[in-house]
Write an enzyme that holds these catalytic residues in place. Structure first.
Site, PDB file in Angstrom:
ATOM      1  NE  ARG A 299      -2.319  -2.346   2.617  1.00  0.00           N
ATOM      2  CZ  ARG A 299      -2.395  -2.735   4.040  1.00  0.00           C
ATOM      3  NH1 ARG A 299      -3.283  -2.088   4.941  1.00  0.00           N
ATOM      4  NH2 ARG A 299      -1.711  -3.663   4.510  1.00  0.00           N
TER       5      ARG A 299
ATOM      6  CD  GLU B 254       1.316 -11.082  18.077  1.00  0.00           C
ATOM      7  OE1 GLU B 254       0.713 -11.279  19.171  1.00  0.00           O
ATOM      8  OE2 GLU B 254       0.787 -10.564  17.067  1.00  0.00           O
TER       9      GLU B 254
HETATM   10  P1  AMP Z   1       4.714  -2.780  11.268  1.00  0.00           P
HETATM   11  O1  AMP Z   1       6.015  -3.578  10.636  1.00  0.00           O
HETATM   12  O2  AMP Z   1       4.199  -3.450  12.723  1.00  0.00           O
HETATM   13  O3  AMP Z   1       5.047  -1.451  11.709  1.00  0.00           O
HETATM   14  O4  AMP Z   1       3.737  -2.868  10.420  1.00  0.00           O
HETATM   15  C1  AMP Z   1       3.576  -2.306   9.336  1.00  0.00           C
HETATM   16  C2  AMP Z   1       2.908  -2.630   7.963  1.00  0.00           C
HETATM   17  O5  AMP Z   1       2.064  -3.718   8.192  1.00  0.00           O
HETATM   18  C3  AMP Z   1       2.482  -1.723   6.994  1.00  0.00           C
HETATM   19  O6  AMP Z   1       2.855  -1.695   5.803  1.00  0.00           O
HETATM   20  C4  AMP Z   1       0.935  -1.876   7.095  1.00  0.00           C
HETATM   21  O7  AMP Z   1       0.310  -1.789   5.799  1.00  0.00           O
HETATM   22  C5  AMP Z   1       0.691  -3.346   7.802  1.00  0.00           C
HETATM   23  N1  AMP Z   1      -0.219  -3.097   9.212  1.00  0.00           N
HETATM   24  C6  AMP Z   1       0.294  -3.245  10.178  1.00  0.00           C
HETATM   25  N2  AMP Z   1      -0.791  -3.127  11.103  1.00  0.00           N
HETATM   26  C7  AMP Z   1      -1.920  -2.816  10.333  1.00  0.00           C
HETATM   27  C8  AMP Z   1      -3.283  -2.583  10.548  1.00  0.00           C
HETATM   28  N3  AMP Z   1      -3.970  -2.606  11.882  1.00  0.00           N
HETATM   29  N4  AMP Z   1      -4.121  -2.310   9.777  1.00  0.00           N
HETATM   30  C9  AMP Z   1      -3.490  -2.123   8.485  1.00  0.00           C
HETATM   31  N5  AMP Z   1      -2.184  -2.427   8.120  1.00  0.00           N
HETATM   32  C10 AMP Z   1      -1.378  -2.711   9.075  1.00  0.00           C
END
Ligand code: AMP
Length: 171
Positions: free
Chosen positions: A59, A96
């Site tokens: 995205r 996780e």
């Molecule tokens: P992180 O590495 O945990 O910061 O996760 C970021 C990536 O995971 C981003 O590219 C988001 O598209 C996706 N993502 C993580 N959590 C969500 C959420 N609650 N809703 C939508 N996309 C998420």
């Protein structure tokens, strides 16, 4: 600045139980809102002489490519492992359960290019921290990180302490 949160739909337990998924498709489906988001990013960075917008799979690509067009910059994809055809650098980060890997083409941009990283959402910060590592491996100069959404409770920023993070919607 406009409140873009009314264009974000929350879907409980997607893709797994316990996750409140932020669905950005209502925002993308509204031409005015989508346009304004790209305008906000453009306003923030238009005087930074950015060479490259690096968008994160998948995205992040949507905003990064529109912004690259607007700013007259190159677009570079940071992808999940196995999705780029040429020689790559990779960076692995913890999830996780287990881990994930992102990759970038080794010749994605010249050294010392001014790079803006762009993604839809910051959660734990693992994806962004790995993306920062990739840009730094190529000796790019990171001007900033532009995000549509930041989930502040997860403290993702702490994983990226040395860079300027700009988000349009905070939860
Ligand atoms: P992180 O590495 O945990 O910061 O996760 C970021 C990536 O995971 C981003 O590219 C988001 O598209 C996706 N993502 C993580 N959590 C969500 C959420 N609650 N809703 C939508 N996309 C998420």
């Amino acid at each position: 600045m406009q409140d873009f949160s009314r264009f974000i739909r929350e879907i409980p337990d997607f893709p797994k139980p316990g996750i409140l998924f932020k669905d950005i498709t209502p925002l993308l489906g509204n031409p005015t809102a989508f346009h304004r988001v790209v305008d906000e990013f453009s306003l923030r960075y238009k005087h930074e002489a950015i060479d490259v917008i690096a968008g994160i799979d998948a995205r992040g690509f949507i905003f990064a490519s529109a912004l690259a067009y607007r700013l007259g910059a190159a677009f570079v994809p940071i992808r999940k492992k196995g999705k780029l055809p040429y020689h790559t650098h990779e960076a692995t980060y913890d999830l996780e359960y287990g881990h994930d890997t992102v990759v970038i083409h080794r010749d994605a941009f010249p050294k010392h290019s001014k790079v803006l990283i762009c993604d839809d959402l910051l959660a734990t910060g693992g994806t962004l921290a790995a993306s920062v590592e990739l840009i730094e491996k190529l000796e790019g100069h990171i001007v900033g990180i532009a995000l549509l959404i930041e989930l502040t409770e997860l403290n993702g920023r702490e994983k990226i302490p040395n860079h300027d993070i700009f988000s349009l919607i905070k939860y």
